[in-house]
Design a protein around this motif. Structure first.
Motif, short mmCIF file in Angstrom:
data_model
loop_
_atom_site.label_atom_id
_atom_site.label_comp_id
_atom_site.label_asym_id
_atom_site.label_seq_id
_atom_site.Cartn_x
_atom_site.Cartn_y
_atom_site.Cartn_z
N MET A 123 97.59 3.36 -8.39
CA MET A 123 97.48 4.32 -9.24
C MET A 123 96.59 3.94 -10.69
O MET A 123 96.55 2.91 -11.26
CB MET A 123 98.92 4.57 -9.88
CG MET A 123 98.99 5.68 -10.92
SD MET A 123 100.77 6.04 -11.50
CE MET A 123 101.65 6.71 -9.98
N SER A 124 95.67 4.72 -10.95
CA SER A 124 94.60 4.39 -12.00
C SER A 124 95.31 4.41 -13.38
O SER A 124 96.44 5.21 -13.50
CB SER A 124 93.74 5.21 -11.83
OG SER A 124 93.97 6.54 -12.19
N THR A 125 94.47 3.96 -14.37
CA THR A 125 95.00 4.04 -15.53
C THR A 125 95.15 5.40 -16.24
O THR A 125 96.03 5.65 -16.69
CB THR A 125 94.17 3.03 -16.45
OG1 THR A 125 93.96 1.88 -15.97
CG2 THR A 125 94.40 3.04 -17.91
N LEU A 126 94.11 6.41 -15.97
CA LEU A 126 94.23 7.56 -16.28
C LEU A 126 95.41 8.37 -15.68
O LEU A 126 95.88 9.12 -16.36
CB LEU A 126 93.22 8.39 -15.85
CG LEU A 126 91.60 8.08 -16.86
CD1 LEU A 126 90.30 8.59 -15.99
CD2 LEU A 126 91.81 8.34 -18.05
N THR A 127 95.77 8.02 -14.41
CA THR A 127 96.79 8.73 -14.00
C THR A 127 98.16 8.51 -14.76
O THR A 127 98.86 9.24 -15.15
CB THR A 127 97.18 8.29 -12.42
OG1 THR A 127 95.93 8.71 -11.91
CG2 THR A 127 98.12 9.15 -11.83
N MET A 128 98.19 7.01 -15.07
CA MET A 128 99.46 6.82 -15.81
C MET A 128 99.53 7.19 -17.32
O MET A 128 100.54 7.52 -17.66
CB MET A 128 99.41 4.98 -15.71
CG MET A 128 99.92 4.20 -14.54
SD MET A 128 99.93 2.57 -14.56
CE MET A 128 98.28 1.95 -14.62
N ILE A 129 98.39 7.22 -17.77
CA ILE A 129 98.40 7.80 -19.16
C ILE A 129 98.82 9.34 -18.95
O ILE A 129 99.54 9.78 -19.86
CB ILE A 129 96.98 7.74 -19.74
CG1 ILE A 129 96.80 5.88 -20.08
CG2 ILE A 129 96.91 8.43 -21.14
CD1 ILE A 129 95.26 5.81 -20.45
#
Length: 79
Positions: free
Chosen positions: A1-7
């Motif tokens: 899971m990418s950082t943008l998705t987590m944000i």
């Protein structure tokens, strides 16, 4: 899971929790629009065109809903 998705998930979760705690509609729709736009950017970076279009279209609709909610709440306050 990418950082943008987590944000994006974090912002969407904050919007839902805020709605349960009485967050105004314009803030709720604005936060969900931001989450959708971040999800769309992540989909673009991963070259998922259908997901990107879906996220960006839903972000645009939620942005419009936020603007509409802000305008109508401003009209209700006037005497």
């Amino acid at each position: 899971m990418s950082t943008l998705t987590m944000i994006a998930f974090g912002i969407a979760l904050a919007a839902v929790v805020g709605l349960c705690l009485g967050l105004p509609d314009q803030w709720f729709c604005g936060l969900l629009a931001l989450a959708c736009l971040l999800g769309g950017v992540d989909a673009v970076l991963r070259d998922l065109r259908a997901w990107a279009l879906a996220f960006l279209a839903s972000g645009a609709m939620l942005s419009g809903a936020a603007v509409y909610a802000a305008i109508t709440s401003g009209r209700e306050r006037r005497p």
